[in-house]
Structures are given as structure tokens and as C-alpha cells.
Design a protein around this motif. Structure first.
Motif, PDB file in Angstrom:
ATOM      1  N   UNK A 163       0.823  -1.217   0.000  1.00 30.79           N
ATOM      2  CA  UNK A 163       0.000   0.000   0.000  1.00 30.79           C
ATOM      3  C   UNK A 163       0.856   1.265   0.000  1.00 30.79           C
ATOM      4  N   UNK A 164       1.959   1.246   0.754  1.00 30.10           N
ATOM      5  CA  UNK A 164       2.775   2.452   0.933  1.00 30.10           C
ATOM      6  C   UNK A 164       3.959   2.542  -0.016  1.00 30.10           C
ATOM      7  N   UNK A 165       4.113   1.564  -0.894  1.00 30.05           N
ATOM      8  CA  UNK A 165       5.228   1.611  -1.828  1.00 30.05           C
ATOM      9  C   UNK A 165       5.057   2.724  -2.842  1.00 30.05           C
ATOM     10  N   UNK A 211      12.385  -4.393  -7.986  1.00 22.05           N
ATOM     11  CA  UNK A 211      11.396  -4.597  -6.928  1.00 22.05           C
ATOM     12  C   UNK A 211      10.242  -5.441  -7.455  1.00 22.05           C
ATOM     13  N   UNK A 212       9.853  -6.441  -6.682  1.00 22.27           N
ATOM     14  CA  UNK A 212       8.805  -7.365  -7.116  1.00 22.27           C
ATOM     15  C   UNK A 212       7.455  -6.663  -7.084  1.00 22.27           C
ATOM     16  N   UNK A 213       6.731  -6.730  -8.191  1.00 19.89           N
ATOM     17  CA  UNK A 213       5.401  -6.138  -8.287  1.00 19.89           C
ATOM     18  C   UNK A 213       4.313  -7.139  -7.924  1.00 19.89           C
ATOM     19  N   UNK A 254      11.547  -6.405  -0.592  1.00 21.39           N
ATOM     20  CA  UNK A 254      11.506  -5.064  -1.176  1.00 21.39           C
ATOM     21  C   UNK A 254      11.814  -4.001  -0.133  1.00 21.39           C
ATOM     22  N   UNK A 255      11.342  -4.230   1.090  1.00 19.08           N
ATOM     23  CA  UNK A 255      11.542  -3.244   2.157  1.00 19.08           C
ATOM     24  C   UNK A 255      12.953  -3.305   2.735  1.00 19.08           C
ATOM     25  N   UNK A 312      20.681   4.550   6.756  1.00 14.09           N
ATOM     26  CA  UNK A 312      19.447   5.339   6.846  1.00 14.09           C
ATOM     27  C   UNK A 312      18.266   4.531   6.285  1.00 14.09           C
ATOM     28  N   UNK A 313      18.515   3.852   5.176  1.00 11.05           N
ATOM     29  CA  UNK A 313      17.459   3.054   4.564  1.00 11.05           C
ATOM     30  C   UNK A 313      17.017   1.925   5.493  1.00 11.05           C
ATOM     31  N   UNK A 314      17.968   1.305   6.147  1.00 10.97           N
ATOM     32  CA  UNK A 314      17.644   0.218   7.074  1.00 10.97           C
ATOM     33  C   UNK A 314      16.858   0.742   8.277  1.00 10.97           C
TER      34      UNK A 314
END
Length: 236
Positions: A70-72, A104-106, A202-203, A218-220
């Protein structure tokens, strides 16, 4: 890190919400079996059976995956589609997977067939969720051409085995988990597990080779923060 901040308990569950979310995260983030996660929790003083962890992953994994999806951000306008064979109870099934230009997997879909009907079903599911892309890259399977012509004829279709390495590479983690799990037991189990596994990846796998050390940290940190938010949204 997975938050230990006091959160409302899940009705009907005796363990705190952060313990459950940690178990779900560990199972889908790393190449671990349910018994491995049981040992991880036991080392931290949480005594729970692997069967309980299985229930947690089945019940709450899909909720977290839906929140991640939802938030991607919107995917790129270039998609790579590919299918790979998986064996379920001695029968051939096909795992259809679509990734964008960033890897990224859709979407994934487990089906018993590898024909035009199966390709249409997969592409229809993709377009309904994300809209039509600008370019679709596939291998030489002719079923893709039929599906693209019928469902989104204005989309540019590039059919070439050498152009689709990005999608082919996305199957590596699936093969690793399939081996650890001793193969999938049913198409429903494979669909349920991989839907959560791919969204978690993906996250928490932000293409580290493209980032500096500071950017990756930062991403982690952002990924952990998002996971904690999604855990707070879980409902029994």
C-alpha cells in the motif's frame, strides 16, 4: 531495531505484539526455518513452539505485506516478466513473477499452467493493481505476446531472452527458501509465503551495492520504523 515499545496486545495472543512481529520479520527476512526462528526466540528468553510461529506468519504476514504494498512508491514504467517451474507434490507448477526496472517485485502468481490463459490471468492481475506500463520485457514464450496484445495493445513488448536477466535473477531467493522448506506443500502455501517474502525483501533489501554506507544505514533504519508501524496496525 524491532520496537519493544509497549503496544496494545493482540486479542487472544499471550505474547506481546513486538515478539510476534519480530518472529514474522525474522522468518521472512532471512533464510530461516520455523525451527530456526524458534531457537532465535528461545535465546532471547521467549519460549514458543514453531507451530505457533507458523500461525503468526500465516495470520499476520499477509497483513504486513499488504501494508508494505500500500505504501510503496509507484513502480517504474518498465516491467520484466518471467516464469519459473516449481515442483509441488511431484507436479509441475509455474511461478510467474513481475519486477520493475529497479528489481522490486510487483506481483507473483503460482499457476498450474504455462499457456496464454495463464499469462493473461497474470498480466490482468498486474494491470488491475498498478496500471499499464510503458514497456514489458519477457523471454521468448509466445503466451506473453498473446496476453499483451489482448490486454494492453498500446504497451511496447520486447521479447528477448537476454534482456530479461533482472526478472530471472529475482528467482534466486525463492530457490533458496524452497530448498530450506523442503519444497512447497501446495500452490496456496507457495502463493501465501512468497507474497509476504517478496514484499519483505523489497523493504529490507534496498540494492545495497548502489548505496553508500551512510545511505544504506538510513534506509535500514527507515525500514525498521516502517515495520514497527505496520506491526502496530496488525489486527487479530
Amino acid at each position: 531495531m524491532i520496537s519493544k515499545v509497549s503496544q496494545p496486545r493482540l486479542k487472544g495472543f499471550r505474547f506481546p505484539r513486538f515478539v510476534i512481529s519480530y518472529a514474522v520479520w525474522a522468518y521472512h527476512r532471512f533464510a530461516l526455518s520455523l525451527r530456526d526462528v524458534e531457537d532465535f526466540l528461545a535465546e532471547r528468553g521467549v519460549i514458543v513452539s514453531y507451530e505457533s510461529i507458523r500461525v503468526w506468519c500465516q495470520r499476520f504476514g499477509a497483513q504486513v505485506a499488504a501494508s508494505i504494498r500500500r505504501d510503496r512508491p509507484a513502480p517504474t514504467d518498465k516491467w520484466h516478466l518471467d516464469e519459473v517451474v516449481i515442483s509441488i507434490r511431484g507436479q509441475k507448477h509455474w511461478l510467474w513473477r513481475a519486477v520493475d526496472a529497479n528489481g522490486d517485485v510487483l506481483e507473483i502468481l503460482v499457476q498450474a499452467r504455462r499457456n496464454a490463459h495463464a499469462a493473461k490471468r497474470f498480466l490482468r492481475k498486474l494491470v488491475q493493481r498498478w496500471g499499464a506500463p510503458r514497456v514489458i520485457v519477457t523471454d521468448k514464450l509466445r503466451s506473453y505476446g498473446v496476453a499483451v496484445r489482448d490486454l494492453c495493445p498500446s504497451v511496447e513488448h520486447r521479447s528477448h531472452k537476454g534482456l530479461n536477466n533482472r526478472s530471472v535473477a529475482s528467482h534466486r531467493h525463492t530457490r533458496r527458501r524452497e530448498k530450506i522448506m523442503g519444497r512447497f506443500k501446495s500452490s496456496r502455501q507457495a502463493q501465501r509465503f512468497l507474497s509476504v517474502h517478496d514484499q519483505t525483501a523489497t523493504l529490507f533489501r534496498p540494492k545495497r551495492h548502489r548505496l553508500s554506507a551512510i545511505s544504506y544505514r538510513h534506509s535500514r533504519t527507515d525500514a525498521f520504523s516502517l515495520w514497527n508501524d505496520y506491526a502496530a496496525e496488525m489486527t487479530a
